[in-house]
Design a protein around this motif. Structure first.
Motif, PDB file in Angstrom:
ATOM      1  N   LYS A   1       0.819  -1.212   0.000  1.00 51.56           N
ATOM      2  CA  LYS A   1       0.000   0.000   0.000  1.00 51.56           C
ATOM      3  C   LYS A   1       0.852   1.261   0.000  1.00 51.56           C
ATOM      4  O   LYS A   1       0.344   2.354   0.185  1.00 51.56           O
ATOM      5  CB  LYS A   1      -0.940  -0.005   1.212  1.00 51.56           C
ATOM      6  CG  LYS A   1      -1.946  -1.137   1.165  1.00 51.56           C
ATOM      7  CD  LYS A   1      -2.897  -1.072   2.331  1.00 51.56           C
ATOM      8  CE  LYS A   1      -3.912  -2.207   2.245  1.00 51.56           C
ATOM      9  NZ  LYS A   1      -4.878  -2.176   3.324  1.00 51.56           N
ATOM     10  N   CYS A   2       2.158   1.077  -0.182  1.00 48.88           N
ATOM     11  CA  CYS A   2       3.098   2.183  -0.235  1.00 48.88           C
ATOM     12  C   CYS A   2       4.322   1.703  -1.021  1.00 48.88           C
ATOM     13  O   CYS A   2       4.425   0.524  -1.337  1.00 48.88           O
ATOM     14  CB  CYS A   2       3.495   2.638   1.174  1.00 48.88           C
ATOM     15  SG  CYS A   2       4.191   1.331   2.192  1.00 48.88           S
ATOM     16  N   ASP A   3       5.242   2.601  -1.312  1.00 50.89           N
ATOM     17  CA  ASP A   3       6.432   2.212  -2.077  1.00 50.89           C
ATOM     18  C   ASP A   3       7.327   1.258  -1.297  1.00 50.89           C
ATOM     19  O   ASP A   3       7.777   0.244  -1.818  1.00 50.89           O
ATOM     20  CB  ASP A   3       7.241   3.450  -2.482  1.00 50.89           C
ATOM     21  CG  ASP A   3       6.515   4.313  -3.502  1.00 50.89           C
ATOM     22  OD1 ASP A   3       5.680   3.786  -4.264  1.00 50.89           O
ATOM     23  OD2 ASP A   3       6.787   5.530  -3.534  1.00 50.89           O
ATOM     24  N   VAL A   4       7.602   1.612  -0.042  1.00 48.07           N
ATOM     25  CA  VAL A   4       8.481   0.817   0.818  1.00 48.07           C
ATOM     26  C   VAL A   4       7.855   0.743   2.198  1.00 48.07           C
ATOM     27  O   VAL A   4       7.337   1.744   2.708  1.00 48.07           O
ATOM     28  CB  VAL A   4       9.892   1.468   0.920  1.00 48.07           C
ATOM     29  CG1 VAL A   4      10.759   0.747   1.946  1.00 48.07           C
ATOM     30  CG2 VAL A   4      10.577   1.507  -0.439  1.00 48.07           C
ATOM     31  N   THR A   5       7.898  -0.422   2.802  1.00 47.23           N
ATOM     32  CA  THR A   5       7.497  -0.568   4.193  1.00 47.23           C
ATOM     33  C   THR A   5       8.773  -0.685   5.018  1.00 47.23           C
ATOM     34  O   THR A   5       9.632  -1.526   4.725  1.00 47.23           O
ATOM     35  CB  THR A   5       6.621  -1.824   4.399  1.00 47.23           C
ATOM     36  OG1 THR A   5       5.462  -1.714   3.577  1.00 47.23           O
ATOM     37  CG2 THR A   5       6.194  -1.959   5.848  1.00 47.23           C
ATOM     38  N   ALA A   6       8.920   0.181   6.005  1.00 49.64           N
ATOM     39  CA  ALA A   6      10.085   0.164   6.885  1.00 49.64           C
ATOM     40  C   ALA A   6       9.662  -0.334   8.256  1.00 49.64           C
ATOM     41  O   ALA A   6       8.594   0.026   8.757  1.00 49.64           O
ATOM     42  CB  ALA A   6      10.688   1.562   6.994  1.00 49.64           C
TER      43      ALA A   6
ATOM     44  N   ILE B   1      10.881  -0.051  11.827  1.00 57.13           N
ATOM     45  CA  ILE B   1      11.782   0.755  12.637  1.00 57.13           C
ATOM     46  C   ILE B   1      11.499   0.483  14.105  1.00 57.13           C
ATOM     47  O   ILE B   1      10.428   0.822  14.608  1.00 57.13           O
ATOM     48  CB  ILE B   1      11.599   2.257  12.321  1.00 57.13           C
ATOM     49  CG1 ILE B   1      11.756   2.506  10.818  1.00 57.13           C
ATOM     50  CG2 ILE B   1      12.563   3.106  13.138  1.00 57.13           C
ATOM     51  CD1 ILE B   1      11.324   3.891  10.373  1.00 57.13           C
ATOM     52  N   LYS B   2      12.446  -0.151  14.764  1.00 58.26           N
ATOM     53  CA  LYS B   2      12.299  -0.492  16.185  1.00 58.26           C
ATOM     54  C   LYS B   2      10.974  -1.211  16.439  1.00 58.26           C
ATOM     55  O   LYS B   2      10.261  -0.901  17.393  1.00 58.26           O
ATOM     56  CB  LYS B   2      12.425   0.752  17.059  1.00 58.26           C
ATOM     57  CG  LYS B   2      13.790   1.412  16.945  1.00 58.26           C
ATOM     58  CD  LYS B   2      13.900   2.641  17.813  1.00 58.26           C
ATOM     59  CE  LYS B   2      15.261   3.258  17.636  1.00 58.26           C
ATOM     60  NZ  LYS B   2      15.420   4.519  18.330  1.00 58.26           N
ATOM     61  N   GLY B   3      10.625  -2.135  15.545  1.00 60.41           N
ATOM     62  CA  GLY B   3       9.424  -2.942  15.719  1.00 60.41           C
ATOM     63  C   GLY B   3       8.135  -2.274  15.264  1.00 60.41           C
ATOM     64  O   GLY B   3       7.061  -2.860  15.385  1.00 60.41           O
ATOM     65  N   ILE B   4       8.214  -1.083  14.744  1.00 62.66           N
ATOM     66  CA  ILE B   4       7.018  -0.358  14.302  1.00 62.66           C
ATOM     67  C   ILE B   4       7.023  -0.280  12.767  1.00 62.66           C
ATOM     68  O   ILE B   4       8.034   0.065  12.154  1.00 62.66           O
ATOM     69  CB  ILE B   4       6.975   1.059  14.914  1.00 62.66           C
ATOM     70  CG1 ILE B   4       6.945   0.967  16.446  1.00 62.66           C
ATOM     71  CG2 ILE B   4       5.774   1.834  14.395  1.00 62.66           C
ATOM     72  CD1 ILE B   4       7.127   2.290  17.142  1.00 62.66           C
ATOM     73  N   THR B   5       5.881  -0.591  12.162  1.00 60.85           N
ATOM     74  CA  THR B   5       5.744  -0.555  10.710  1.00 60.85           C
ATOM     75  C   THR B   5       5.448   0.866  10.253  1.00 60.85           C
ATOM     76  O   THR B   5       4.534   1.512  10.767  1.00 60.85           O
ATOM     77  CB  THR B   5       4.609  -1.498  10.263  1.00 60.85           C
ATOM     78  OG1 THR B   5       4.902  -2.818  10.727  1.00 60.85           O
ATOM     79  CG2 THR B   5       4.457  -1.503   8.758  1.00 60.85           C
ATOM     80  N   LYS B   6       6.236   1.345   9.291  1.00 70.47           N
ATOM     81  CA  LYS B   6       6.086   2.703   8.757  1.00 70.47           C
ATOM     82  C   LYS B   6       5.951   2.661   7.240  1.00 70.47           C
ATOM     83  O   LYS B   6       6.633   1.888   6.572  1.00 70.47           O
ATOM     84  CB  LYS B   6       7.309   3.570   9.115  1.00 70.47           C
ATOM     85  CG  LYS B   6       7.531   3.732  10.616  1.00 70.47           C
ATOM     86  CD  LYS B   6       6.522   4.664  11.225  1.00 70.47           C
ATOM     87  CE  LYS B   6       6.831   4.949  12.678  1.00 70.47           C
ATOM     88  NZ  LYS B   6       5.949   5.951  13.232  1.00 70.47           N
ATOM     89  N   LYS B   7       5.079   3.518   6.707  1.00 72.59           N
ATOM     90  CA  LYS B   7       4.898   3.639   5.263  1.00 72.59           C
ATOM     91  C   LYS B   7       5.846   4.711   4.723  1.00 72.59           C
ATOM     92  O   LYS B   7       5.905   5.817   5.258  1.00 72.59           O
ATOM     93  CB  LYS B   7       3.457   4.040   4.929  1.00 72.59           C
ATOM     94  CG  LYS B   7       2.442   2.974   5.272  1.00 72.59           C
ATOM     95  CD  LYS B   7       1.049   3.472   4.929  1.00 72.59           C
ATOM     96  CE  LYS B   7       0.005   2.460   5.363  1.00 72.59           C
ATOM     97  NZ  LYS B   7      -1.357   2.969   5.166  1.00 72.59           N
ATOM     98  N   VAL B   8       6.549   4.349   3.655  1.00 72.31           N
ATOM     99  CA  VAL B   8       7.500   5.265   3.032  1.00 72.31           C
ATOM    100  C   VAL B   8       7.124   5.439   1.558  1.00 72.31           C
ATOM    101  O   VAL B   8       6.935   4.454   0.842  1.00 72.31           O
ATOM    102  CB  VAL B   8       8.947   4.723   3.126  1.00 72.31           C
ATOM    103  CG1 VAL B   8       9.930   5.692   2.477  1.00 72.31           C
ATOM    104  CG2 VAL B   8       9.334   4.435   4.578  1.00 72.31           C
ATOM    105  N   GLU B   9       6.998   6.668   1.131  1.00 74.84           N
ATOM    106  CA  GLU B   9       6.793   6.981  -0.283  1.00 74.84           C
ATOM    107  C   GLU B   9       8.092   7.575  -0.814  1.00 74.84           C
ATOM    108  O   GLU B   9       8.758   8.349  -0.127  1.00 74.84           O
ATOM    109  CB  GLU B   9       5.636   7.954  -0.474  1.00 74.84           C
ATOM    110  CG  GLU B   9       4.284   7.363  -0.139  1.00 74.84           C
ATOM    111  CD  GLU B   9       3.890   6.186  -1.021  1.00 74.84           C
ATOM    112  OE1 GLU B   9       4.267   6.159  -2.213  1.00 74.84           O
ATOM    113  OE2 GLU B   9       3.195   5.280  -0.516  1.00 74.84           O
ATOM    114  N   VAL B  10       8.460   7.188  -2.026  1.00 76.09           N
ATOM    115  CA  VAL B  10       9.741   7.588  -2.608  1.00 76.09           C
ATOM    116  C   VAL B  10       9.512   8.338  -3.914  1.00 76.09           C
ATOM    117  O   VAL B  10       8.738   7.889  -4.763  1.00 76.09           O
ATOM    118  CB  VAL B  10      10.633   6.356  -2.859  1.00 76.09           C
ATOM    119  CG1 VAL B  10      11.994   6.788  -3.405  1.00 76.09           C
ATOM    120  CG2 VAL B  10      10.803   5.527  -1.588  1.00 76.09           C
TER     121      VAL B  10
END
Length: 128
Positions: free
Chosen positions: A24-29, A31-40
């Motif tokens: 649902k996004c370009d990259v899923t990161a 980070i310290k156990g938390i899922t973050k959506k990243v658009e590039v």
């Protein structure tokens, strides 16, 4: 550009960050156990982009500016800008230049550069 973002994830988001291509996004990161959506986003010498609602609602927006890197005899550094919570800066979709993006995001951007594409592929970027 999504692959380059993944190669540099620990520099952009912190040691221990892992990533996957997003559904649902370009990259899923992760980070310290938390899922973050990243658009590039990536630009050449036009340095012009369109931020959609999806870009603005992401946890992070990464803009990779290749500038004239591929067109000049003298290699220019590749610049990378990382903005956390772009929705705190942009309230609606917008057509924007890199200079306006930097001005609007002043004080919120993490900036990096790489002198070669190989450095990016190796995940080696310099914060500045």
């Amino acid at each position: 550009s999504e692959s380059l973002c993944r190669h540099c994830a620990e520099s952009f988001f912190g040691i221990g960050t892992t990533t996957s291509f997003g559904k649902k996004c370009d990259v899923t990161a992760y980070i310290k156990g938390i899922t973050k959506k990243v658009e590039v986003k990536a630009t050449g010498k036009s340095q012009f982009e369109y931020f959609s609602e999806k870009d603005i609602l992401a946890d992070y927006l990464v803009w990779i500016n290749f500038g004239n890197y591929f067109g000049e005899e003298v290699e220019q550094p590749i610049e990378i800008y990382v903005l956390e919570n772009p929705g705190n800066v942009f309230s609606k979709p917008i057509k924007i230049t890199l200079n306006k993006f930097k001005k609007e995001s002043e004080g919120r951007l993490r900036t990096f550069k790489s002198t070669t594409l190989q450095e990016l592929l190796d995940g080696k970027v310099t914060s500045y």
